[in-house]
Design an enzyme around this catalytic site. Structure first.
Site, PDB file in Angstrom:
ATOM      1  N   ARG A  53       0.804  -1.226   0.000  1.00  0.00           N
ATOM      2  CA  ARG A  53       0.000   0.000   0.000  1.00  0.00           C
ATOM      3  C   ARG A  53       0.833   1.271   0.000  1.00  0.00           C
ATOM      4  NH1 ARG A  53      -2.716  -3.964   1.722  1.00  0.00           N
ATOM      5  NH2 ARG A  53      -0.729  -4.486   2.655  1.00  0.00           N
ATOM      6  N   THR A  54       1.766   1.368   0.933  1.00  0.00           N
ATOM      7  CA  THR A  54       2.487   2.635   1.104  1.00  0.00           C
ATOM      8  C   THR A  54       3.268   2.951  -0.161  1.00  0.00           C
ATOM      9  OG1 THR A  54       2.662   2.050   3.431  1.00  0.00           O
ATOM     10  CG2 THR A  54       3.994   3.896   2.674  1.00  0.00           C
ATOM     11  N   LYS A  82      25.775  -4.758  -0.492  1.00  0.00           N
ATOM     12  CA  LYS A  82      27.253  -4.717  -0.441  1.00  0.00           C
ATOM     13  C   LYS A  82      27.754  -4.031   0.820  1.00  0.00           C
ATOM     14  CE  LYS A  82      27.101  -3.924  -5.410  1.00  0.00           C
ATOM     15  NZ  LYS A  82      27.207  -2.816  -6.370  1.00  0.00           N
ATOM     16  N   ARG A 103      11.257   3.596   4.001  1.00  0.00           N
ATOM     17  CA  ARG A 103      10.820   2.600   4.999  1.00  0.00           C
ATOM     18  C   ARG A 103      12.041   1.786   5.407  1.00  0.00           C
ATOM     19  NH1 ARG A 103       5.623  -1.250   4.680  1.00  0.00           N
ATOM     20  NH2 ARG A 103       4.738   0.767   5.255  1.00  0.00           N
ATOM     21  N   HIS A 131       4.624   5.833  11.609  1.00  0.00           N
ATOM     22  CA  HIS A 131       4.214   5.701  10.202  1.00  0.00           C
ATOM     23  C   HIS A 131       3.224   6.842   9.944  1.00  0.00           C
ATOM     24  CE1 HIS A 131       3.251   4.095   6.380  1.00  0.00           C
ATOM     25  NE2 HIS A 131       2.847   2.873   6.696  1.00  0.00           N
TER      26      HIS A 131
HETATM   27  N1   CP Z   1      -0.412  -0.083   5.834  1.00  0.00           N
HETATM   28  C1   CP Z   1       0.810  -0.311   5.317  1.00  0.00           C
HETATM   29  O1   CP Z   1       1.827   0.324   5.691  1.00  0.00           O
HETATM   30  O2   CP Z   1       0.811  -1.265   4.343  1.00  0.00           O
HETATM   31  P1   CP Z   1       2.090  -1.753   3.530  1.00  0.00           P
HETATM   32  O3   CP Z   1       3.015  -2.423   4.507  1.00  0.00           O
HETATM   33  O4   CP Z   1       1.562  -2.683   2.474  1.00  0.00           O
HETATM   34  O5   CP Z   1       2.754  -0.526   2.939  1.00  0.00           O
END
Ligand code: CP
Length: 303
Positions: A53-54, A82, A103, A131
């Protein structure tokens, strides 16, 4: 909203949140208004952990604004393999892009990265930390269904390691929201988050069971017990499958309860709930696009 980076929900005021949500609503109403707003913008996607999603909604958002993305790809296919440091990676990537969406499994990684670059960094999840862009789309969804004041929100599941929970709990302190946290004893909110909520004067209660509180809730935010965050498999097995929402569970809830989940889910919401009026989680995921469009529009704005 005047921030160089989006690193944690703690940095967001009520005015910041409303600015993003109002702009997202405008993009939702008139998607054509967004086209070509950032025609030359390039967004770098640096995901050191899996995402559907993100990552995809940031990519969609950048493209809907007229921009494009470059993608580091998987850790295995990049020079991280590496031994390149995160600081070196983002220093290089800032030369290629106008913003970085990061991320990373380490808590604090996005903040550290932001100290090495001049382009905006969005924390797309840092371990069990925060998040915040997820929180903005969560708030957008809550506002659509229940408003953001004078409501009761239940937050259930992995409150200890759940970064979406930590960010949402902080952000909700900007509003008149009663927060009910439901989890096994071992997965309660971290002490630091509890302290921050207390300092913010938040209305908070903790519960072992959903039963007593469910009838009062306007929103139920369910989270996955995240196997990958547990240092010990036995600790995970002890709580896995502890909670599951079914249509029968929801018989005790208000008719218009919004059941939310940041997704992915495993077994904490039964598939049969998808057919109820309460299921809000796919709409919530779709809201990631206008909300991230609004966020990028504000962060990439040179004005
Ligand atoms: N909600 C969320 O962060 O989903 P993903 O891990 O798929 O990005």
């Amino acid at each position: 909203m005047r921030h160089d980076h989006l690193l944690t929900a703690k940095q967001l005021s009520r005015a910041d949140i409303e600015t993003v949500l109002d702009r997202a609503a405008a993009f939702d109403d008139d998607p054509a208004a967004a086209a070509e707003r950032h025609a030359d913008a390039l967004l770098a996607l640096c995901f050191f952990e899996p995402s559907t999603r993100t990552k995809m909604s940031f990519e969609t958002a950048a493209k809907r604004l007229g921009g494009d993305v470059i993608d580091m790809g998987s850790v295995e296919s990049s020079s991280v393999k590496k031994g390149e440091s995160l600081a070196d990676t983002v220093r290089v990537v800032e030369g290629y892009a106008d913003g970085i969406v990061l991320r990373h499994p380490k808590q604090g990684a996005a903040k550290m990265a932001s100290e090495h670059v001049d382009v905006p960094v969005v924390n797309a999840g840092d371990g069990a930390g925060h998040h915040p862009s997820q929180t903005l789309l969560d708030l957008y969804t809550i506002r659509e269904h229940a408003g953001l004041d004078d409501i009761s929100v239940g937050i259930m599941g992995d409150l200890k390691y759940g970064r979406t929970v930590h960010s949402l709990a902080h952000a909700l302190t900007n509003f008149d929201v009663h927060q009910h946290f439901v989890s096994p004893e071992s997965l309660r909110l971290p002490r630091s988050v509890r302290y921050d909520l207390h300092e913010a004067g938040a209305q908070v209660q903790e519960h072992d069971s959903l039963d007593a509180v469910l009838p009062n809730l306007d929103v139920l935010y369910v989270t996955r017990i995240q196997r990958e965050r547990f240092p010990d498999e036995d600790e995970y097995e002890a709580v896995a499958g502890e909670y599951s929402i079914t249509p029968e569970t929801l018989e005790a809830a208000k008719d218009d309860l919004a059941v939310m989940h940041p997704l992915p889910r495993v077994d904490e919401i039964a598939a049969a709930v998808d057919d109820t009026e309460n299921a809000t989680y796919f709409e919530q995921a779709h809201n990631g696009v206008p909300v991230r469009m609004a966020l990028l529009d504000l962060l990439l704005d040179d004005d």
